[in-house]
Design a protein around this motif. Sequence first.
Motif, PDB file in Angstrom:
ATOM      1  N   ALA A 127       0.823  -1.215   0.000  1.00  0.00           N
ATOM      2  CA  ALA A 127       0.000   0.000   0.000  1.00  0.00           C
ATOM      3  C   ALA A 127       0.854   1.262   0.000  1.00  0.00           C
ATOM      4  N   THR A 176      -2.250   7.598   4.761  1.00  0.00           N
ATOM      5  CA  THR A 176      -2.772   6.648   5.768  1.00  0.00           C
ATOM      6  C   THR A 176      -2.582   7.211   7.174  1.00  0.00           C
ATOM      7  N   GLU A 182      -3.965   3.678  12.123  1.00  0.00           N
ATOM      8  CA  GLU A 182      -4.463   2.439  11.490  1.00  0.00           C
ATOM      9  C   GLU A 182      -3.403   1.337  11.493  1.00  0.00           C
ATOM     10  N   LEU A 229      -0.443 -10.693   8.726  1.00  0.00           N
ATOM     11  CA  LEU A 229      -1.536 -10.263   7.851  1.00  0.00           C
ATOM     12  C   LEU A 229      -2.223 -11.465   7.213  1.00  0.00           C
ATOM     13  N   ARG A 282      -4.199  -6.039  10.186  1.00  0.00           N
ATOM     14  CA  ARG A 282      -4.614  -5.553   8.855  1.00  0.00           C
ATOM     15  C   ARG A 282      -3.542  -4.708   8.166  1.00  0.00           C
ATOM     16  N   LYS A 283      -2.785  -3.915   8.950  1.00  0.00           N
ATOM     17  CA  LYS A 283      -1.770  -3.041   8.328  1.00  0.00           C
ATOM     18  C   LYS A 283      -0.464  -3.126   9.103  1.00  0.00           C
ATOM     19  N   GLU A 340      -0.738  -4.318   3.558  1.00  0.00           N
ATOM     20  CA  GLU A 340      -2.116  -4.421   4.060  1.00  0.00           C
ATOM     21  C   GLU A 340      -2.668  -5.813   3.799  1.00  0.00           C
ATOM     22  N   THR A 360      -5.296  -8.286   2.393  1.00  0.00           N
ATOM     23  CA  THR A 360      -6.255  -8.254   1.286  1.00  0.00           C
ATOM     24  C   THR A 360      -6.844  -9.654   1.128  1.00  0.00           C
TER      25      THR A 360
END
Length: 329
Positions: free
Chosen positions: A11, A71, A75, A129, A135-136, A170, A172
């Motif tokens: 990302a 971002t 997060e 992940l 998530r990040k 990230e 996915t």
Amino acid sequence: MIETPKGVRIAGIGSATPSKVISNRDLEKILDTSDEWIKSRTGISERRVVEPSEDSLEISVKACQKALGNTDPNEIDLIVVATSTPDFLYPSTACRVQAALKANRAAAFDLSAACTGFIFSLVTAAQFLQLGTYRKALVLGVDIHSRFLDWTDRSTSILFGDGAGAVLIEQTSFEENQLLSHSIHSDGSGGCDLSLKNVSGGYPSGKLNKQTENVQMNGRKIYQFAVTTIPKAIEETATMAGHKPEDINYLICHQANQRILDSVAEKMNWPKEKCISNISKYGNTSAASIPLAWDESYKSFQNGDLISLAGFGAGLTWGSLIWKWKEFN
Ligand code: COA
């Protein structure tokens, strides 16, 4: 409950180097060496080094901010920092970066695998992940070897430079997963071939005036180690990903010596241009070299390109992974 397997995607990518430049000509003034020798044996023309007033945090934060883009740091779930030249033994560089970014939710830790540190760290962060835990994640490689060199030793001081490089990854869907394969290796029996000793424990505390010795290296052994393990590691991960080495579009290898990159290209039967190189400008920036080269090259990649990342270094350690490229916003 059986969880659906997850994927990982890029990302953001960023890098930063100190502004002070030391050219080969500058080194000629303090060492028995020459611009011609350094360029022909290593491909290096100049390197960046931190000023006495700086430490590794400034370039780390700049690289991370660039990777983060818009971002919100809140997060970020995880920060993994590859470094072997931390400003402090503790707190970790990762915790200092977390505080500077105000990434208040993130768990943060350093990982020590020398010049292979970025590969080890990216693989480690990706597991969190892909398992669905986070998530990040921000993965940073940073090193300031200029602080740990004997600047009168021409066999090591010509090689290294300071730098930082970071990627934001990230979670996915499994279908959109970009990390196709990875493999990391260690051989501690070769530890003596490239080392930086922390001597704090060896002195009575009152007499301590120096925390580490300088970098010690058996250059020829490390050269041989690199040119034999890297082609094998690339082939291994290409096969694991269901591809042949010729399917790979670009190699981002650890930038230690242009001759190593050229030898890898020759062994793989690839044109030299397949191997990304920015070593002439920065020298060996250790854990930063792969993300720094990635940041400077990704704009020429096409969606679907197969990118091989490969690293080697002290430990001994080495590793490789295959990334299926997809443009990010
Ligand atoms: N300037 C001028 N001469 C130098 C020199 C310098 N900076 N460093 C070494 N020399 C001399 C040596 O004294 C030797 O002289 P001699 O033949 O009279 O004895 C000659 O150059 C050859 O030295 P050698 O060590 O055999 O050179 P090399 O071709 O192996 O190159 C390295 C040396 C360090 C560049 C190379 O071995 C290398 O890149 N190894 C890998 C290092 C590495 O990647 N480390 C980090 C891994 S993460």
